[in-house]
Structures are given as C-alpha cells and as structure tokens.
Design an enzyme around this catalytic site. Sequence first.
Site, PDB file in Angstrom:
ATOM      1  N   SER A  78      32.959  35.577  38.053  1.00  0.00           N
ATOM      2  CA  SER A  78      34.183  35.105  37.291  1.00  0.00           C
ATOM      3  C   SER A  78      33.740  33.830  36.649  1.00  0.00           C
ATOM      4  O   SER A  78      32.936  33.709  35.828  1.00  0.00           O
ATOM      5  CB  SER A  78      35.414  35.089  38.323  1.00  0.00           C
ATOM      6  OG  SER A  78      36.530  34.840  37.579  1.00  0.00           O
ATOM      7  N   ASP A  84      39.650  45.069  35.156  1.00  0.00           N
ATOM      8  CA  ASP A  84      39.497  43.769  35.035  1.00  0.00           C
ATOM      9  C   ASP A  84      39.596  43.537  33.463  1.00  0.00           C
ATOM     10  O   ASP A  84      38.662  43.963  32.716  1.00  0.00           O
ATOM     11  CB  ASP A  84      38.093  43.273  35.593  1.00  0.00           C
ATOM     12  CG  ASP A  84      37.989  41.840  35.486  1.00  0.00           C
ATOM     13  OD1 ASP A  84      38.918  41.030  35.188  1.00  0.00           O
ATOM     14  OD2 ASP A  84      37.037  41.181  36.018  1.00  0.00           O
ATOM     15  N   HIS A 139      39.506  42.865  39.419  1.00  0.00           N
ATOM     16  CA  HIS A 139      38.569  41.718  39.306  1.00  0.00           C
ATOM     17  C   HIS A 139      37.958  41.181  40.605  1.00  0.00           C
ATOM     18  O   HIS A 139      36.816  40.958  40.583  1.00  0.00           O
ATOM     19  CB  HIS A 139      39.390  40.417  38.790  1.00  0.00           C
ATOM     20  CG  HIS A 139      38.537  39.441  38.555  1.00  0.00           C
ATOM     21  ND1 HIS A 139      37.858  39.222  37.571  1.00  0.00           N
ATOM     22  CD2 HIS A 139      38.482  38.116  39.207  1.00  0.00           C
ATOM     23  CE1 HIS A 139      37.206  37.833  37.561  1.00  0.00           C
ATOM     24  NE2 HIS A 139      37.762  37.239  38.673  1.00  0.00           N
TER      25      HIS A 139
END
Length: 330
Positions: free
Chosen positions: A167, A270, A300
Amino acid sequence: MSDLPSAIHPDILPRLDPEYVRIHNAHLAHRVPPHAIPWHPDIRKAPYIPGGSSVVTVGAVKDISLQNCKIRAFIPEGSPPPEGWPVLLYIHGGGWTLGSIDTLNSFISRQCKENNCVSVALDYRLAPENPYPAAVEDTVDALKFIYYNGKAEFNANVNKIAVGGSSSGGNLAAIACLKAQELTLPIPIIFQLLLVPVIDNTASVTDERYPSWKECQNTVWLNEGRMMWFRNMYLPDPATWAEPDNSPIFASDALLAKVPPAYIGVCELDLLRDEGIAYGEKLKSLGVKVEAKVYPRAPHQILGMDAALKIGRQQADDAIKAVGDAFKAA
C-alpha cells in the site's frame, strides 16, 4: 444496507470472496473507520486486521535507531554465506498515517526464514505529525544504512538488496528504487516487491485512466473516503501530488527504465488496482522485467489476513517466492 459503520456495500458484496465476507461481518463491520471520526493519535491503537499469522522464530531480531526512524532486522539462523545474507527492506502500509514497526512482522519474519535473508521492517515517521517528505527521507535513510552498515550490523550482502512494501509502503518502495539511482553514489537494488501499491496520488473516481477508483469507490477497508483521508493527511498540499516522490508513475522514462525487476500484486476489489497494473505496464514498455498478478475477489488488505484467508495466504506465498527467486537469480 446494514447500518453498521463498516457494513459491506451492496455494490461490492456479491463480488467479494465469501471467505472474506464471513470474517468481515464477524470482526470488521462494527468498526468505525478512522476517516469517520476526528483525528487523534490514539486512532493508531485500534486493533489490527484480524486473521494474521504469527511471527515465526528466526535466528535473531535486532532493533536499530536511525536519525529519525527505527528499523527492525530479522536475521536468519545459522552461519551466513561467505558473501553475507541477502537483504529485504520491507515497508508497512497504513496510508503513511497508521502502522508501526510491528506491522506485518509475521510476513517479514517469514521472508527471513524461508528465503534465508535479513528482513528489515521500517518504522518511518507518520503523518499528519510528519507529512511528506518525512516518509521518503526515512526510507532513503534506511536504505543507506543497510548499504553502508549492513555488513557490520547483520552480515548483509549489500550487493543483494531488495525492497518491498504494501500500500503506502509499496509507494515508498517504488520511490526508493528511483531515489537510489539519484544518490551521489547510487545504491544498487536488485528487486522490488510492490503489493497493492499507491502509484498515482492524482487518481480519483472521475479518472478514466484508473476505472478501479470508480468501480471500487465503495469497497471494503480502503474505499474512496479512507484513501482521500490518507492522502490529505500525508500530502496536505495538492501541488505535490504529481511529484515523482509521491506518484512514481510520473518519474522520467530514463529513471523508470533503470529500476529493478518487479513483482506487482494487486487485488480485484481494491480501488488502487488499476494504478498498480498501469505502473507494471509502463515499466514493461521501458524494458523492465515485471510479473503482475491480480488476486480475484479480494480487497486491499488480504496480506494481513494470511492465516484466515486462502487468497491472503496465496499472496504471501507468491511474494515470498518472488523475493526468493530474485535472490537466487542475482
């Protein structure tokens, strides 16, 4: 739709992995998302994602304080090879705002154990107290420390350094591969592991370049509201959003062509999915070796749920194999 604060949106529910749905409804639907309440540092004390695996036992664990941040090195058991252990610097996610040196230690320790490498977790400074460029500076400082001190500190082979992240950590890992080239004495990085990375901080739900932003705007965990909250915490000045130190896809072709081979893992549900895919395609067009994979029906945060979700375990296994293969090939 349920009135629970994190109930699964009806747009998303039929498309989600049923195994994930069960866990979400039992453990996450009642949680108030951080962007829905006034900011306070205590938000960082909220329980982590459920379903993560345990930290595995390695030879040694060493915490080291740097100028503005800390690192934690997981060191393999036994004697290092004559040239030293390969090294993976792994950078946690949390929107540059949440997370700590303990985040994803299970995955990082598995990398150490299964790939016989020193795996380093980075505890970078967090926004909003320390907005951009603090996290970038700390990432580069950690990379420099590993390169110049890794041999003495943990028997590192500094010619076999890989970087990775999830991320916002994937964002910082991609940026590290660019910044390493621009140093007075460039640092060689042999591989980059980018899991659900933030690649373009100019992306939005009206952006036709990345249909996943609109398609997944109501997804679980990282919906549009949460992502924009993170972005505004870390990047309060929109004038900086398109800088390559925030959005690596805008780096020059000359720099991008020289980054190391990449594994890019993105999740179908995501909103960051399409920017990760676009980055892989751009790198490939410039001659960089890229392996990209989309994890179907997954949201995610599956890497942190690897003990409870088959798809999360698959992502972790794929990532560990990708790093191991890169070390063997180097």
